[in-house]
Design an enzyme around this catalytic site. Structure first.
Site, short mmCIF file in Angstrom:
data_model
loop_
_atom_site.label_atom_id
_atom_site.label_comp_id
_atom_site.label_asym_id
_atom_site.label_seq_id
_atom_site.Cartn_x
_atom_site.Cartn_y
_atom_site.Cartn_z
CE LYS A 141 4.26 -2.44 -13.05
NZ LYS A 141 5.54 -2.55 -13.76
CG ASP A 164 6.18 0.85 -13.33
OD1 ASP A 164 6.70 0.16 -14.22
OD2 ASP A 164 5.27 1.67 -13.58
P1 NDP Z 1 9.93 7.25 -13.68
O1 NDP Z 1 8.89 7.60 -12.71
O2 NDP Z 1 11.35 7.19 -13.24
O3 NDP Z 1 9.85 8.21 -14.95
C1 NDP Z 1 8.68 8.33 -15.70
C2 NDP Z 1 8.87 9.44 -16.71
O4 NDP Z 1 7.73 9.47 -17.57
C3 NDP Z 1 8.95 10.80 -16.08
O5 NDP Z 1 9.72 11.63 -16.89
C4 NDP Z 1 7.48 11.24 -16.07
O6 NDP Z 1 7.31 12.64 -16.04
C5 NDP Z 1 7.01 10.69 -17.38
N1 NDP Z 1 5.56 10.36 -17.28
C6 NDP Z 1 5.00 9.43 -16.49
N2 NDP Z 1 3.66 9.41 -16.65
C7 NDP Z 1 3.40 10.34 -17.55
C8 NDP Z 1 2.20 10.78 -18.15
N3 NDP Z 1 1.01 10.24 -17.84
N4 NDP Z 1 2.29 11.78 -19.07
C9 NDP Z 1 3.50 12.30 -19.41
N5 NDP Z 1 4.67 11.92 -18.87
C10 NDP Z 1 4.63 10.95 -17.96
O7 NDP Z 1 9.47 5.83 -14.28
P2 NDP Z 1 10.33 4.77 -15.08
O8 NDP Z 1 11.38 5.45 -15.89
O9 NDP Z 1 10.72 3.70 -14.12
O10 NDP Z 1 9.22 4.12 -16.03
C11 NDP Z 1 8.98 4.62 -17.35
C12 NDP Z 1 8.25 3.55 -18.17
O11 NDP Z 1 9.09 2.38 -18.21
C13 NDP Z 1 6.92 3.07 -17.62
O12 NDP Z 1 6.08 2.71 -18.69
C14 NDP Z 1 7.29 1.81 -16.84
O13 NDP Z 1 6.19 0.94 -16.69
C15 NDP Z 1 8.34 1.24 -17.78
N6 NDP Z 1 9.26 0.27 -17.19
C16 NDP Z 1 10.04 0.60 -16.12
C17 NDP Z 1 10.91 -0.32 -15.60
C18 NDP Z 1 11.85 0.02 -14.50
O14 NDP Z 1 12.74 -0.80 -14.24
N7 NDP Z 1 11.76 1.18 -13.87
C19 NDP Z 1 10.96 -1.71 -16.11
C20 NDP Z 1 10.19 -1.92 -17.30
C21 NDP Z 1 9.34 -0.96 -17.78
P3 NDP Z 1 7.00 13.37 -14.63
O15 NDP Z 1 8.26 13.34 -13.87
O16 NDP Z 1 6.53 14.72 -15.02
O17 NDP Z 1 5.91 12.55 -13.98
#
Ligand code: NDP
Length: 451
Positions: free
Chosen positions: A125, A165
């Site tokens: 990562k 991510d």
């Molecule tokens: P994105 O950046 O596309 O979306 C993240 C979302 O979560 C946004 O709505 C963001 O809000 C919110 N968010 C992030 N951090 C925080 C925080 N500290 N407090 C509150 N809200 C938060 O990321 P992904 O959708 O790609 O990833 C989401 C999760 O899925 C993560 O845990 C990631 O590790 C996991 N994941 C992702 C994969 C992928 O293929 N993308 C694969 C496997 C797991 P805001 O826009 O306000 O920041």
């Protein structure tokens, strides 16, 4: 004290200031206790001690210039945790909260997740404490170029293949890959999540969210149920959340929540296809806040609240939950409220979104609980399929990739369930996923001798 508890204590002693990493080590190693009894050769070769230390952790300076001409400096990371079963593979996260401990927790989890997919991928990562939110496209491009200026020397198609991510989507992958091409002069598909025009795979953007729903469907099937006509809570509104809602809609469920780091919306009528189109536009193009959804569709908005706090405070009833934002978003009190309000199936799109106490609540109440490393493995699985397509210099159709994704999620569910049964905890997907993911890696490490 057991041998495993001994290893956990040593990690606690040595790796202070890394709470997320310690949490992940504790969760995984505790559930590996039965493997130490069954495999004395693992104990003798100190596999448990070795697997919690990364092969290497790279920390680097990322200097760049913002639009006003000021020099900005961020910290970049790549933790190459374990390549016993394939080249290092795992996403890059760009967010203010990124530090070495968070990247180590994510890299450690990735070892077992990647193994579960059955594809040949090791665990890694990376990322930076840089937040693309509020930055212009030019600033994001300059940051990505500065980040790749160092990262390129550590990655390669047979060495380490990063992906996206939190904070790293199609735009960032484009900038990162474009700069890699420029300086390395090799169009060798060293990233996944690429645009379709330059080597990306169909279904890769959808894969994590779709996979989490497929995994939930498999869990529900063990109780003779299906997704159709269920109500669901989804947190986040990024890549994973968006495609979770899309698949839930396709399968006849109704999603009533979404969130971002500023708050949560509740739409009891359901986030249907038209409303989801609005979310795609809002989040992926205008890069706006989820509160605009509440303004447009005249639904309640809860500022500074997570979905799970809203469920607790408003006594919201849902059948299914898909935490899809970030780690540790669900704590004990919220988990108890979810169960009390009738939620009986949790499929984690995010990595480690439930803390240790919340997980215990789910297990004690015998709800269907699919931990992230199994439930969200669809993303990295399709990244693996992207690597295969690139290596063969061909691409599969949307239907072919989706079909392969469904088969992979089905197999992950089956192997997880089987391992839980074989090791005496039938139906405990936490134990099942950790053990099923671990065994292949441990046996490979054993075969290599002491390296
Ligand atoms: P994105 O950046 O596309 O979306 C993240 C979302 O979560 C946004 O709505 C963001 O809000 C919110 N968010 C992030 N951090 C925080 C925080 N500290 N407090 C509150 N809200 C938060 O990321 P992904 O959708 O790609 O990833 C989401 C999760 O899925 C993560 O845990 C990631 O590790 C996991 N994941 C992702 C994969 C992928 O293929 N993308 C694969 C496997 C797991 P805001 O826009 O306000 O920041």
């Amino acid at each position: 004290m057991s041998l495993i508890q001994d290893v956990i204590s040593r990690v606690h002693e040595k790796e202070t200031g890394q709470p997320e990493f310690l949490q992940a080590v504790q969760e995984v190693l505790t559930s590996l206790e039965p493997t130490a009894i069954k495999h004395p050769d693992f104990v003798k070769a100190k596999i448990y001690d070795r697997i919690v230390i990364p092969d290497r952790a790279i920390l680097f300076r990322v200097p760049w210039v913002d639009d006003s001409g000021e020099v900005q400096i961020n910290r970049g990371f790549r933790v190459q945790f374990n390549n016993a079963i394939g080249p290092y593979k795992g996403g890059l996260r760009f967010h203010n909260s990124v530090n070495l401990g968070i990247i180590k927790f994510l890299g450690f989890e990735q070892i077992f997740k990647n193994s579960l997919t059955t594809l040949p991928m090791g665990g890694a990562k990376g990322g930076a404490d840089f937040d693309p939110k509020g930055k212009t496209d030019n600033e994001v491009m300059r940051f990505c170029q500065a980040f790749m200026r160092e990262l390129y020397r550590h990655i390669g198609p047979n060495t380490d293949v990063p992906a996206g991510d939190i904070g790293v989507g199609g735009r960032e992958i484009g900038f990162l890959y474009g700069y890699y091409l420029k300086i390395v002069n090799a169009n060798n598909s060293v990233l996944t999540g690429k645009g379709l025009e330059y080597g990306g795979s169909l279904i890769r953007p959808e894969a994590t969210g779709y996979g989490a729903v497929y995994f939930a469907a498999e869990m529900l099937a063990t109780r003779g149920q299906q997704i159709d006509s269920k109500s669901a809570a989804v947190s986040g509104s990024g890549n994973v959340a968006q495609y979770t809602v899309e698949k839930l809609n396709q399968l006849g469920a109704k999603t009533i929540t979404l969130s971002d780091s500023n708050g949560t919306i509740v739409d009891e009528a359901g986030i249907d296809t038209d409303k989801l189109e609005f979310v795609f536009e809002l989040k992926n193009h205008r890069r706006g806040r989820i509160s605009e959804y509440a303004d447009k569709y005249k639904v309640p908005y809860y500022a500074d609240k997570t979905v799970w706090e809203v469920i607790k405070e408003q006594n919201l009833k849902v059948d299914l939950a898909f935490p899809s934002a970030h780690e540790n978003e669900i704590h004990k009190a919220e988990a108890e409220a979810m169960v009390k309000n009738g939620c009986y199936c949790i499929s984690e799109g995010a990595n480690m979104p439930s803390d240790l106490e919340a997980v215990q609540v789910f297990l004690d109440n015998h709800v269907l609980y699919g931990p992230g490393k199994a439930a969200n493995a669809g993303g990295v699985a399709v990244s693996g399929l992207e690597m295969s397509q690139n290596a063969m210099r061909m691409s599969w159709s949307r239907e072919e990739v989706d079909q392969k994704l469904q088969v992979i999620m089905k197999n992950i569910h089956a192997s997880t369930l089987e391992a839980s049964e074989e090791y005496g905890c039938k139906g405990n997907y936490v134990v099942g996923a950790n053990i099923a993911g671990f065994l292949k890696v441990a046996k490979s490490m054993l075969a290599y001798g002491i390296v």
